[in-house]
Structures are given as C-alpha cells and as structure tokens.
Design an enzyme around this catalytic site. Structure first.
Site, PDB file in Angstrom:
ATOM      1  N   LYS A 153       0.797  -1.240   0.000  1.00 20.27           N
ATOM      2  CA  LYS A 153       0.000   0.000   0.000  1.00 20.27           C
ATOM      3  C   LYS A 153       0.827   1.285   0.000  1.00 20.27           C
ATOM      4  O   LYS A 153       0.362   2.344   0.432  1.00 20.27           O
ATOM      5  CB  LYS A 153      -1.001   0.027   1.178  1.00 20.27           C
ATOM      6  CG  LYS A 153      -1.822  -1.212   1.370  1.00 20.27           C
ATOM      7  CD  LYS A 153      -2.318  -1.833   0.099  1.00 20.27           C
ATOM      8  CE  LYS A 153      -3.389  -1.045  -0.598  1.00 20.27           C
ATOM      9  NZ  LYS A 153      -3.713  -1.707  -1.909  1.00 20.27           N
TER      10      LYS A 153
ATOM     11  N   HIS B 146       7.182  -7.453  -2.223  1.00 21.07           N
ATOM     12  CA  HIS B 146       7.040  -6.792  -0.925  1.00 21.07           C
ATOM     13  C   HIS B 146       8.004  -7.410   0.085  1.00 21.07           C
ATOM     14  O   HIS B 146       7.894  -7.142   1.281  1.00 21.07           O
ATOM     15  CB  HIS B 146       5.614  -6.976  -0.381  1.00 21.07           C
ATOM     16  CG  HIS B 146       4.543  -6.307  -1.190  1.00 21.07           C
ATOM     17  ND1 HIS B 146       4.608  -4.993  -1.578  1.00 21.07           N
ATOM     18  CD2 HIS B 146       3.360  -6.780  -1.668  1.00 21.07           C
ATOM     19  CE1 HIS B 146       3.513  -4.686  -2.260  1.00 21.07           C
ATOM     20  NE2 HIS B 146       2.747  -5.754  -2.329  1.00 21.07           N
TER      21      HIS B 146
ATOM     22  N   SER C 198      -4.680   2.640   4.351  1.00 23.78           N
ATOM     23  CA  SER C 198      -4.863   2.011   3.047  1.00 23.78           C
ATOM     24  C   SER C 198      -4.886   0.482   3.173  1.00 23.78           C
ATOM     25  O   SER C 198      -5.690  -0.197   2.526  1.00 23.78           O
ATOM     26  CB  SER C 198      -3.722   2.461   2.114  1.00 23.78           C
ATOM     27  OG  SER C 198      -3.894   1.942   0.833  1.00 23.78           O
TER      28      SER C 198
HETATM   29  P1  A3P Z   1      -5.097   4.672  -0.949  1.00 19.90           P
HETATM   30  O1  A3P Z   1      -5.714   3.397  -0.456  1.00 19.90           O
HETATM   31  O2  A3P Z   1      -4.606   5.538   0.167  1.00 19.90           O
HETATM   32  O3  A3P Z   1      -5.950   5.423  -1.913  1.00 19.90           O
HETATM   33  P2  A3P Z   1      -0.226  -0.322  -3.725  1.00 19.90           P
HETATM   34  O4  A3P Z   1      -0.225  -0.189  -5.199  1.00 19.90           O
HETATM   35  O5  A3P Z   1       1.133  -0.396  -3.102  1.00 19.90           O
HETATM   36  O6  A3P Z   1      -1.155  -1.403  -3.272  1.00 19.90           O
HETATM   37  O7  A3P Z   1      -0.788   1.054  -3.125  1.00 19.90           O
HETATM   38  C1  A3P Z   1      -2.129   1.422  -3.311  1.00 19.90           C
HETATM   39  C2  A3P Z   1      -2.287   2.845  -2.866  1.00 19.90           C
HETATM   40  O8  A3P Z   1      -1.647   3.695  -3.833  1.00 19.90           O
HETATM   41  C3  A3P Z   1      -3.737   3.272  -2.804  1.00 19.90           C
HETATM   42  O9  A3P Z   1      -3.766   4.264  -1.766  1.00 19.90           O
HETATM   43  C4  A3P Z   1      -3.931   3.868  -4.190  1.00 19.90           C
HETATM   44  O10 A3P Z   1      -5.024   4.732  -4.281  1.00 19.90           O
HETATM   45  C5  A3P Z   1      -2.602   4.601  -4.336  1.00 19.90           C
HETATM   46  N1  A3P Z   1      -2.265   4.936  -5.728  1.00 19.90           N
HETATM   47  C6  A3P Z   1      -2.203   4.116  -6.794  1.00 19.90           C
HETATM   48  N2  A3P Z   1      -1.913   4.810  -7.909  1.00 19.90           N
HETATM   49  C7  A3P Z   1      -1.774   6.097  -7.535  1.00 19.90           C
HETATM   50  C8  A3P Z   1      -1.492   7.308  -8.249  1.00 19.90           C
HETATM   51  N3  A3P Z   1      -1.291   7.337  -9.555  1.00 19.90           N
HETATM   52  N4  A3P Z   1      -1.437   8.462  -7.536  1.00 19.90           N
HETATM   53  C9  A3P Z   1      -1.643   8.460  -6.207  1.00 19.90           C
HETATM   54  N5  A3P Z   1      -1.923   7.342  -5.485  1.00 19.90           N
HETATM   55  C10 A3P Z   1      -1.992   6.182  -6.141  1.00 19.90           C
END
Ligand code: A3P
Length: 275
Positions: free
Chosen positions: A34, A92, A122
């Site tokens: 996340k 991860h 998140s």
């Molecule tokens: P939130 O749940 O806070 O919205 P991962 O890819 O490591 O699983 O992380 C997911 C998190 O990154 C989510 O956060 C998602 O919305 C955010 N995320 C993914 N793409 C993004 C982007 N282009 N800009 C900002 N946040 C992004």
C-alpha cells in the site's frame, strides 16, 4: 517465513521464490504493501517497455509479483519465466528475505516508501476488500494488529529500515509516495536518470499523463478491476490516492499511541516522512 508473517499460499511457495534466478537486467520494484507499488509499476513499465500490450494486459501481468501464489493461478515465478527481457518485477519482501540472486546479480532496485499512518489506513481498507487476506476487523482492531506487526509482511518500520540501510551500498533508488504526489514529473525524471535513460519531454509528458491518480483509477489495466481476489464494491483499489487520509481515521488517542510507538521504532534513523 524468517520472521515475516505471510499468507499461507505465499509461505507454501517460499522455496520456489528463494530459488528464483534473477538476471542482471531485471529491475526490481520493492514496497511495503500500500505504498504506491502499482503507481511505480506503471511508471517504470511505461518508461522501459515500448509495447502495445499496455491496453490489454493488466499491470499485475506486465509487472509480475515475485512471491505471488494462489491455487488455480499462475504463480509470480511462473509468470516471470514467460516474461520478455528485461523484466520488471514487483515484491514486498524485506531486504533480508529477498532471493539471493538479486544481490548476486546486482540488479537495480527501486524502493517506494509511504508515511506509515496512510499505509495503515490504506492497508485496512485493502483487508476489507481483498478476499485472500484475513478479516480486517474494525479499524481499531486492525490498527492494533498493524502496530504489533501482525499483518502480512510484518512490521512497516522493519521493512522501511531494512531497505533504507542498504540504499547506499547497493543499486537502490529510494523514493517516497509523498514526493511523487508533490511533484510527479520530478520523481519520474529521477527514475529516468537512475535507469540511465534519456527520454524526450514528449515521452515524459505521456508517462506523467498516464500515471496520475485520476487516469490510473479509470484505466482497467491499472485499477485491478480484473483481479478476482478483490471486491471493489466494498472499497476500490484506487481508493483516494492522497497524503493525510489518516486524519479521517485516527482518534486522538490512537494518534498518540501510534506516534509514541513509531518514534521509538524509528529512533536514530535519518529518514523523515511527510504526513
Ligand atoms: P489509498 O488506499 O490511500 O488510496 P499499492 O499499489 O502499493 O497497493 O498502493 C495502493 C495505494 O496507492 C492506494 O492508496 C492507491 O489509491 C494509491 N495509488 C495508486 N496509484 C496512484 C497514483 N497514480 N497516484 C496516487 N496514489 C496512487
């Protein structure tokens, strides 16, 4: 596995992952869950691979998840065996549990960190909607598990520390989610320089345009709408994409307890975060 709590399917596949043979041209993207994994994956994929499959292949197929394993699905290592070179690989794993061959081959590694409070929030919403993870319980219950490192991939601070310590001796670019939010173009350029590429402004514009939150949220190849293990009616994968959502979740008491814990955990570390 080696002190890292993992879901059973991934733990059962551990030996396969540890035996994985990296190549010198593999590029590894590492995060605690996340922290912007999908975001950096899309940026790097657009920067490194000049293909049209972006319209038809999900991000989790273009950038395989090394330790992924789930009955009835192609595992991460199987997917990587079929991948064209150079491969872009997501993991991860902590630095201590990364398969040795990545170190032996001195692969380039990009690590993305994110402030721990937004990670916790998140991760909580992710647990609510991801059917392969244990039940989240209430926010309060989840936060307790998170503080104790009783979640998949364990303690956030151990993870962040393990990679931060190695960033100078090794081929590691250490980025932060908050810096990417603050100035996406600047961070894309950092990645470009780290990868030794010289891309035109036009190409960089294109990468930037396609990797904003609003565009990635609507793109079925990046928003995980094809991932069966997620119920996005509960919470979307591309949820908010901001810095500071923790303020909508933490009570004052939770904040104080959390701050005390993390100041202890991070004591002596020259790593700061924007909250
Ligand atoms: P939130 O749940 O806070 O919205 P991962 O890819 O490591 O699983 O992380 C997911 C998190 O990154 C989510 O956060 C998602 O919305 C955010 N995320 C993914 N793409 C993004 C982007 N282009 N800009 C900002 N946040 C992004």
């Amino acid at each position: 596995m080696k002190g890292l709590p993992l879901i059973e399917d991934i733990a059962d596949n551990w030996e396969n992952v540890q035996r994985f043979q990296a190549r010198e041209d593999d590029l590894l993207l590492v995060t605690y869950p996340k922290s912007g994994t999908t975001w950096i994956s899309e940026i790097v994929d657009r920067m490194c691979r000049d293909t049209s499959d972006r319209e038809t292949k999900d991000i989790f197929q273009r950038v395989p998840y090394l330790e992924f394993a789930m009955p009835g699905n192609t595992s991460g290592t199987e997917l990587l065996d079929k991948q064209d070179f150079p491969r872009i690989i997501k993991t991860h794993l902590s630095a201590e549990t990364l398969p040795l061959s990545f170190w032996e081959k001195n692969c380039k590694i990009i690590y993305v960190s994110r402030n721990v409070k937004d990670v916790a929030v998140s991760f909580y919403h992710f647990h609510r909607m991801a059917t392969h993870l244990p039940e989240s319980g209430s926010w309060e219950e989840f936060l307790e598990k998170f503080i104790k490192g009783n979640v998949e991939y364990g303690s956030w601070s151990d993870h962040v520390r393990s990679w931060w310590k190695r960033r100078q001796q090794r081929n590691i670019l250490y980025l932060s989610y908050e810096d990417m939010l603050e100035d996406l173009r600047r961070e894309i350029q950092k990645v470009m320089m780290f990868l030794g590429k010289d891309l035109s402004d036009e190409v960089l514009d294109d990468i930037q345009r396609h990797t904003t939150f609003s565009v990635m949220r609507e793109n079925p190849m990046t928003n995980y709408s094809n991932a069966h293990r997620m119920d996005q009616t509960i919470s979307p994968f591309m949820r908010k994409g901001i810095c500071g959502d923790w303020k909508n979740h933490f009570t004052l008491a939770q904040r104080e307890r959390f701050d005390e814990h993390y100041h202890k955990e991070m004591a002596g570390m020259d790593l700061t975060f924007h909250f």
